[in-house]
Design a protein around this motif. Structure first.
Motif, PDB file in Angstrom:
ATOM      1  N   PHE A  40      -5.730  -4.048   5.635  1.00 56.81           N
ATOM      2  CA  PHE A  40      -6.661  -2.808   6.012  1.00 56.81           C
ATOM      3  C   PHE A  40      -7.579  -2.967   6.991  1.00 56.81           C
ATOM      4  O   PHE A  40      -8.076  -4.198   7.196  1.00 56.81           O
ATOM      5  CB  PHE A  40      -7.421  -2.338   4.736  1.00 56.81           C
TER       6      PHE A  40
ATOM      7  N   GLY B 150      -7.595  -5.739   1.431  1.00 54.91           N
ATOM      8  CA  GLY B 150      -6.382  -4.974   1.205  1.00 54.91           C
ATOM      9  C   GLY B 150      -5.516  -5.453  -0.264  1.00 54.91           C
ATOM     10  O   GLY B 150      -5.054  -4.584  -0.699  1.00 54.91           O
TER      11      GLY B 150
ATOM     12  N   ILE C 251       0.816  -1.324  -0.098  1.00 53.42           N
ATOM     13  CA  ILE C 251       0.080   0.079   0.048  1.00 53.42           C
ATOM     14  C   ILE C 251       1.141   1.260   0.079  1.00 53.42           C
ATOM     15  O   ILE C 251       0.798   2.141  -0.700  1.00 53.42           O
ATOM     16  CB  ILE C 251      -1.203  -0.049   1.257  1.00 53.42           C
TER      17      ILE C 251
ATOM     18  N   ILE D 190      -2.764   2.711   8.804  1.00 47.43           N
ATOM     19  CA  ILE D 190      -2.864   2.834   7.058  1.00 47.43           C
ATOM     20  C   ILE D 190      -2.873   4.213   6.620  1.00 47.43           C
ATOM     21  O   ILE D 190      -2.477   4.784   5.807  1.00 47.43           O
ATOM     22  CB  ILE D 190      -4.191   2.449   6.536  1.00 47.43           C
TER      23      ILE D 190
ATOM     24  N   VAL E 176      -4.475  -2.781  -3.141  1.00 52.70           N
ATOM     25  CA  VAL E 176      -3.100  -2.837  -3.780  1.00 52.70           C
ATOM     26  C   VAL E 176      -3.033  -3.012  -5.195  1.00 52.70           C
ATOM     27  O   VAL E 176      -2.245  -2.521  -5.995  1.00 52.70           O
ATOM     28  CB  VAL E 176      -2.019  -3.623  -2.907  1.00 52.70           C
TER      29      VAL E 176
ATOM     30  N   VAL F  37      -0.732   5.629   3.773  1.00 51.15           N
ATOM     31  CA  VAL F  37      -1.271   6.459   2.426  1.00 51.15           C
ATOM     32  C   VAL F  37      -0.550   7.677   2.484  1.00 51.15           C
ATOM     33  O   VAL F  37       0.085   8.411   1.450  1.00 51.15           O
ATOM     34  CB  VAL F  37      -2.517   6.445   2.294  1.00 51.15           C
TER      35      VAL F  37
ATOM     36  N   GLY G 155      -1.428  -5.774   0.828  1.00 48.38           N
ATOM     37  CA  GLY G 155      -1.832  -4.655   1.724  1.00 48.38           C
ATOM     38  C   GLY G 155      -2.846  -5.399   3.024  1.00 48.38           C
ATOM     39  O   GLY G 155      -3.648  -6.278   2.977  1.00 48.38           O
TER      40      GLY G 155
ATOM     41  N   CYS H 157       1.285   3.964  -3.357  1.00 41.57           N
ATOM     42  CA  CYS H 157       1.009   5.052  -3.356  1.00 41.57           C
ATOM     43  C   CYS H 157       2.193   6.150  -3.417  1.00 41.57           C
ATOM     44  O   CYS H 157       2.163   7.051  -4.046  1.00 41.57           O
ATOM     45  CB  CYS H 157       0.363   5.434  -1.878  1.00 41.57           C
TER      46      CYS H 157
END
Length: 584
Positions: free
Chosen positions: A148, A253, A118, A566, A257, A570, A146, A122
């Motif tokens: 989440f 997740g 993740i 998270i 991703v 991000v 990822g 980003c």
């Protein structure tokens, strides 16, 4: 009467160091994990991690992790407890000097992003947003993954649409308070200042993608046993996901991703490669980081990154030896690993340390939970939540030891404070906690594994659990009295009219351990995500983001605050990519 069982679990073997001669030879050979091509399936990756030369060498050389720091360190004696975690991923970092004759080619790029989970996806998207900055993103695994539950923010369009406004100054104070102020100024301020912008940007990337992913504000219960729960969570949804994917924390997740990586792969100024570990950073003498050495099927190759390198490799939860070297023994001893990743082996932290980067103070902060089974985690989709969540927390003495309404990390800490770091802890429930017949059906596999027991009386249950029956009976009677009086005299658990006693035709005990999802300590960064050295000076050309970065948490992950992990991934991915592309 049910057949008597020990109620205890066989401990997994733990490979210990094999002597100074091996350590010296390993250091000279540079056995910090030369990896081959990871396989696509997690099970295959797990098998590969156990067989690849250089990965299993760590099991015999854990002291190398304690000697990784770029300045003198002292050792604090702690009990050398073994760990049940055997979740070993393939480690990419190499400590040795790589001979120039072994480097098959040199590549040029503007920004090199190491990792494509993740954070890395980003960072790479942000760096390539201008359409001109050349971005190379290298991921050692066969796919980026990822985890989440939600993205923590201090504002943004999702909150605005819900009509909710958060006090940013108060939120920064809560984060620092959760760390008891053992954190620098910049990282939490960066998240507070830029997470609203990052949340809006992330939705733009989803709109650019093909996953149909939307973001929305989630308002949670505002209190967990006198821990105030700030409303910071942005959740994720897609019509393309199943109900189980949507409802299961962490289930979405990999799809998130995948969507971001797919968008990245279509950009002309971006190059995304899997099965390509970065093994070592390159830094000019006392100067900037100029790039890195990576490895693919053809061999080692150099990447010169004119604008910078971003470390986005996550934590080190898939590296038991590094956990043992850097974490509290109680955090990893009788603890399950709830980790769907095999790539998070501490590569970024080790590479950063090797060029003079500053690491968060140890012991490292972990994201710890209770609800641990002997192997993993009692997730909600297993169907026994009512028994686990509503049962009493009972230790090896047959005594209750904490409020069941505490946040995850506090309950986990209470478990590891019991004998042998919580080896023999239970949730004790009764027929009154059986929400539906399906709960008992779902319990059967756990009974077959001797992780759960059923009895007609508390005395019988105590015998199976191997705890003093008089203690268990007295504890349950006392707690039932608390329900009658609406006051928990022992642990101040909030009680309501719906609180149920432990009583009925049947009684149940379920093995209840701590578990680890991730580590959250890393390389200390400033407001621009530059990695700092031990004089708090910027290492030019080097950025860190997400789980590879530090300065954000201390001691524990504050599970009573929704989504800061998270949110950091991000936000810091977005900011580091943007800054690297601009060369600032």
């Amino acid at each position: 009467m049910a057949e008597k069982s020990t109620g205890s679990l066989s401990r997994r073997g733990f490979v210990k160091a094999t002597g100074a001669s091996v350590l010296g030879a390993a250091a000279a050979a540079g056995v910090f994990g030369v990896v081959g091509k990871p396989q696509a399936a997690i099970a295959e990756e797990s098998a590969m991690a156990a067989e690849t030369p250089g990965v299993t060498d760590f099991a015999a050389n854990s002291e190398l992790y304690m000697n990784a720091f770029p300045q003198p360190v002292r050792y604090i004696p702690v009990i050398d407890a073994p760990t049940d975690i055997d979740h070993q991923g393939p480690t990419a970092f190499e400590a040795r000097e790589i001979d120039e004759t072994g480097i098959v080619r040199t590549e040029e790029t503007d920004v090199l992003v190491v990792g494509c989970g993740i954070t890395g996806s980003c960072a790479a998207l942000s760096a390539s947003d201008d359409g001109t900055t050349q971005v190379l993103c290298l991921e050692k695994m066969s796919v980026g993954r990822g985890m989440f539950e939600g993205m923590g923010v201090t504002g943004g369009p999702q909150m605005e649409e819900a009509g909710y406004e958060l006090d940013k100054a108060e939120m920064m104070d809560r984060m620092r308070h959760a760390a008891y102020y053992r954190v620098p100024i910049d990282p939490i301020k960066l998240w507070a200042d830029r997470s609203p912008e990052a949340a809006a940007w992330l939705q733009e990337k989803f709109d650019e993608g093909e996953g149909g992913i939307t973001t929305h504000f989630i308002e949670n219960n505002p209190n967990a046993h006198n821990f105030e729960v700030p409303q910071t969570e942005v959740g994720f949804a897609s019509d393309q996901w199943s109900e189980q994917t949507t409802n299961n924390a962490g289930g979405a997740g990999i799809y998130i991703v995948k969507d971001l990586a797919n968008t990245l792969s279509k950009r002309e100024n971006a190059d995304l490669r899997y099965n390509t570990p970065v093994v070592k950073l390159e830094r000019e003498e006392g100067g900037r980081v100029t790039g890195a050495i990576a490895k693919d099927a053809e061999g080692y190759f150099r990447v010169n990154a004119s604008k910078g390198v971003i470390l986005a490799t996550g934590g080190f939860d898939a590296n038991p030896q590094l956990l043992k070297a850097w974490c509290r023994p109680e955090d990893i001893a009788n603890c399950a690993s709830w980790c769907p990743n095999y790539g998070t082996t501490g590569d970024g932290q080790l590479m950063g340390l090797a060029v003079g980067g500053q690491m968060d103070p140890l012991p490292a902060a972990i994201m710890n939970f209770d609800f641990g089974s002997p192997e993993s985690f009692y997730s909600s989709n297993l169907g026994i939540t009512s028994l686990v969540a509503q049962g009493l927390m009972i230790n090896e003495q047959g005594r209750r030891f904490a409020s069941e309404s505490l946040p995850f990390q506090a309950r986990s800490n209470a478990i590891t404070a019991q004998r042998h770091y919580g080896e023999s802890c239970w949730r004790v429930a009764s027929s009154a906690q059986v929400a539906a017949p399906t709960v008992l059906e779902a319990l059967e596999p756990f009974k077959e594994k001797s992780w759960a027991f059923e009895a007609d009386s508390l005395e019988e249950l105590a015998e199976i659990m191997e705890v003093p029956a008089e203690n268990l009976v007295e504890t349950v009677e006392r707690c039932n009295g608390f329900v009658d009086n609406m006051k928990d005299e022992d642990f101040n658990k909030p009680l309501t009219e719906t609180s149920a006693k432990i009583e009925g035709e049947k009684y149940y005990a379920i093995k209840h351990q701590s578990s680890i999802l991730a580590t959250v300590s890393g390389l200390v960064v400033d407001y621009s995500c530059h990695v700092l050295d031990y004089d708090n000076e910027v290492i030019e050309g080097l950025y860190a983001a997400g789980g590879a970065s530090g300065g954000f948490f201390s001691g524990n992950y504050p599970r009573h605050i929704f989504g800061p992990s998270i949110g950091r991934c991000v936000t810091f991915g977005y900011v580091s990519g943007q800054n690297a592309a601009m060369g600032v």
